[in-house]
Design a protein around this motif. Structure first.
Motif, short mmCIF file in Angstrom:
data_model
loop_
_atom_site.label_atom_id
_atom_site.label_comp_id
_atom_site.label_asym_id
_atom_site.label_seq_id
_atom_site.Cartn_x
_atom_site.Cartn_y
_atom_site.Cartn_z
N GLU A 102 0.84 -1.19 0.00
CA GLU A 102 0.00 0.00 0.00
C GLU A 102 0.87 1.24 0.00
O GLU A 102 2.02 1.20 0.46
N LEU A 161 -10.92 -2.21 9.51
CA LEU A 161 -11.19 -0.99 8.74
C LEU A 161 -10.40 0.10 9.46
O LEU A 161 -10.63 0.34 10.65
N SER A 162 -9.44 0.71 8.76
CA SER A 162 -8.60 1.70 9.43
C SER A 162 -9.29 3.06 9.47
O SER A 162 -10.19 3.34 8.67
N ALA A 200 -7.93 5.76 8.67
CA ALA A 200 -7.56 6.46 7.43
C ALA A 200 -8.57 6.16 6.33
O ALA A 200 -9.00 7.07 5.61
N LYS A 201 -8.97 4.90 6.24
CA LYS A 201 -9.93 4.53 5.20
C LYS A 201 -11.31 5.11 5.50
O LYS A 201 -12.03 5.54 4.59
N GLN A 257 -11.85 7.89 7.11
CA GLN A 257 -11.76 9.31 6.79
C GLN A 257 -11.89 9.53 5.28
O GLN A 257 -12.57 10.46 4.83
N LEU A 258 -11.27 8.63 4.53
CA LEU A 258 -11.35 8.73 3.06
C LEU A 258 -12.78 8.52 2.57
O LEU A 258 -13.25 9.22 1.68
N MET A 259 -13.47 7.58 3.20
CA MET A 259 -14.89 7.34 2.84
C MET A 259 -15.72 8.58 3.12
O MET A 259 -16.61 8.93 2.34
N THR A 285 -21.11 1.33 1.23
CA THR A 285 -20.12 2.11 0.47
C THR A 285 -19.53 1.28 -0.65
O THR A 285 -19.10 1.81 -1.67
N TYR A 287 -16.81 -0.35 -0.33
CA TYR A 287 -15.35 -0.44 -0.13
C TYR A 287 -15.00 -1.30 1.08
O TYR A 287 -13.86 -1.33 1.50
N TYR A 288 -15.97 -1.93 1.63
CA TYR A 288 -15.72 -2.80 2.78
C TYR A 288 -16.66 -3.98 2.68
O TYR A 288 -17.82 -3.84 2.32
#
Lengths: 196, 293
Positions: free
Chosen positions: A182, B93-94, B96-97, B99-101, B121, B123-124
């Motif tokens: 990543e 699920l981080s 960071a991810k 926040q991006l969502m 979403t 994405y998960y």
């Protein structure tokens, strides 16, 4: 099981009379060793001896009462197999070699780890330093890891998201640029200037 | 107007059956042999090489080392995978991810976020059939987390709770049994099945402690103790706790599900009819008693 044994007895030529003679002459206690011996010797005594229908049926009953499985075990038990099953009998699926997940652990990046051989053996005569070395888990090389991947089913190859996993830090290799999967995260406080 | 050739061909094509793998014939002259010939009947090596186990196709079984003690049996057994068939998995699920969502408008922060929103979403993904029990919110990217949200996850850690509460948000950890998870992860499919919404089961024995602990913001914990622990955590991490009582979104931030409830706004026992756009509620007292919280 017993019936098949009796059939096989008949096939090799054990006459019903020979079996009965043994029972009568030696009694119940001596029956087992005698029968075991008969398999090799009776063939020579009665090369053509086939029991008639009625007497062979009587033999089945007699065997039921007297014989126990341990006598037959070496004949009937199949040899155990630890090989990889490519097509199972039920659904025709590939099976896992259970010895692999019993001894090895797969990290998410594809390598397998293991204990060092003799890690629990004769620790009393090994030095402290050596015992500490034996506590470590070491990597299996790439060829063997590839082989283990083929010896186990897909279930073992998928990552497991267990909580409080002691191997969690080792499942990813984000330390080096060539092993990183990543993009490197942004440092604290730095954001993309997209919002402006 | 005189019809042209290509027009005739097109009209013919329209009436002809659709071409598919089931109705096309082999090319003329193409002959497929039904047997693998031997010797003078076209026999050769057939790609299997010359002599040896490759030609006879009797390969050694995997891991066999011709009489050696095989490598895969050489080492002591280790309980790496003990109880693997029972252990619950929580796909991570981080922050960071997350926040991006939020930044890309995949998640609406004006409403409480739960597993339904996160799965929607795209994405998960969680697979309840693989013993996935929900979201594990991890601390990656917690320094850059800025959103004020009311989120419900299934597993998390202390730094994540601190990061969310520092921004004036709230977090809850809640347990869902696999039946509810199938409904939550694919809501449309579940509602179309026409089944009544199931009631949420209580957590298993080894998870009760986690979900009743106010430090984990468990959904079965005492709300008084949770507000106390919020203050304790703020002091531990050295930030001033934002007063959510004075927040304009106070109602949204303190919205919680019932311990037996699965979807926000829908109660267990209801049937949602998507075609007629109506909700059917149970009237039988026995059913009411069953779905009662």
């Amino acid at each position: 099981m017993l019936r098949s044994l009796v059939n096989s007895c008949l096939r090799v030529g054990v006459s019903s009379r020979a079996l009965q003679d043994n029972v009568v002459s030696h009694g119940y206690n001596f029956f087992k060793p005698q029968l075991a011996r008969c398999f090799s010797t009776v063939l020579l005594q009665n090369p053509n001896g086939f029991g008639n229908e009625a007497s062979s049926l009587r033999n089945i009953n007699m065997l039921d009462n007297s014989l126990r499985l341990p006598v037959l075990a070496p004949l009937l038990l199949q040899q155990q197999s630890r090989t990889v099953t490519k097509f199972s009998l039920g659904r025709g699926k590939r099976q896992t070699v259970k010895s692999v997940p019993a001894r090895f652990y797969r990290l998410d990046w594809g390598i397998w780890i293991r204990r060092i051989a003799g890690a629990h053996k004769k620790l009393w005569k090994k030095s402290m330093k050596r015992r500490m070395r034996l506590e470590r888990h070491v990597l299996v090389n790439s060829t063997r890891s590839y082989m283990f991947d083929k010896m186990v089913s897909k279930y073992w190859r998928t990552p497991k998201h267990w909580v409080d996993d002691p191997y969690a830090p080792y499942h990813k290799r984000e330390d080096y640029f060539c092993t990183r999967k990543e993009p490197r995260p942004l440092p604290a406080g730095v954001t993309f200037p997209l919002e402006k | 107007m005189a019809s042209r050739g290509y027009e005739k061909a097109l009209t013919m094509l329209r009436t002809l059956p659709r071409v598919g793998i089931y109705n096309i014939a082999a090319n003329p002259g193409h002959v497929k042999k039904s047997k693998r010939g031997r010797a003078q009947h076209g026999g050769d090596k057939h790609g299997a090489g010359n002599k040896g186990s490759l030609a006879r196709q009797n390969y050694m079984r995997m891991g066999y080392e011709t009489g050696n003690n095989p490598y895969y049996l050489r080492f002591p057994a280790e309980p790496y995978y003990v109880g693997h068939h029972l252990r619950r998995q929580y796909p991570p699920l981080s922050l960071a991810k997350l926040q991006l969502m939020i930044d890309t408008d995949c998640l609406d922060t004006s409403k409480p976020i739960d597993l339904v929103q996160i799965c929607n979403t795209g994405y998960y993904e969680i697979k309840p059939q693989s013993k996935h029990y929900g979201v594990q919110l991890t601390d990656e990217g917690l320094d850059n987390f800025k959103a004020k949200i009311n989120i419900e996850v299934q597993w998390t850690t202390e730094p994540v709770i601190a990061a969310i509460e520092k921004n004036g948000g709230t977090i809850t950890t809640a347990f869902y049994d696999p039946h509810s998870l199938f409904a939550l992860t694919n809501v449309k499919k579940f509602l179309e099945s026409g089944e009544p919404i199931p009631k949420r089961m209580i957590p298993p024995e080894d998870a009760i402690e986690y979900y009743t602990n106010p430090k984990n913001r468990g959904y079965l914990a005492d709300p008084e103790k949770i507000s106390y622990e919020r203050l304790v955590l703020a002091q531990k991490y050295g930030y001033t706790l934002p007063k959510i009582e004075e927040d304009p979104d106070y109602k949204m931030l303190t919205e919680r599900k019932d311990p037996r409830q699965i979807f926000f706004g829908l109660e267990p026992g209801w049937i949602v009819n998507l075609v007629d756009r109506i909700i059917l509620k149970p009237t039988d007292p026995e059913l009411k008693e069953y779905y009662r919280t």
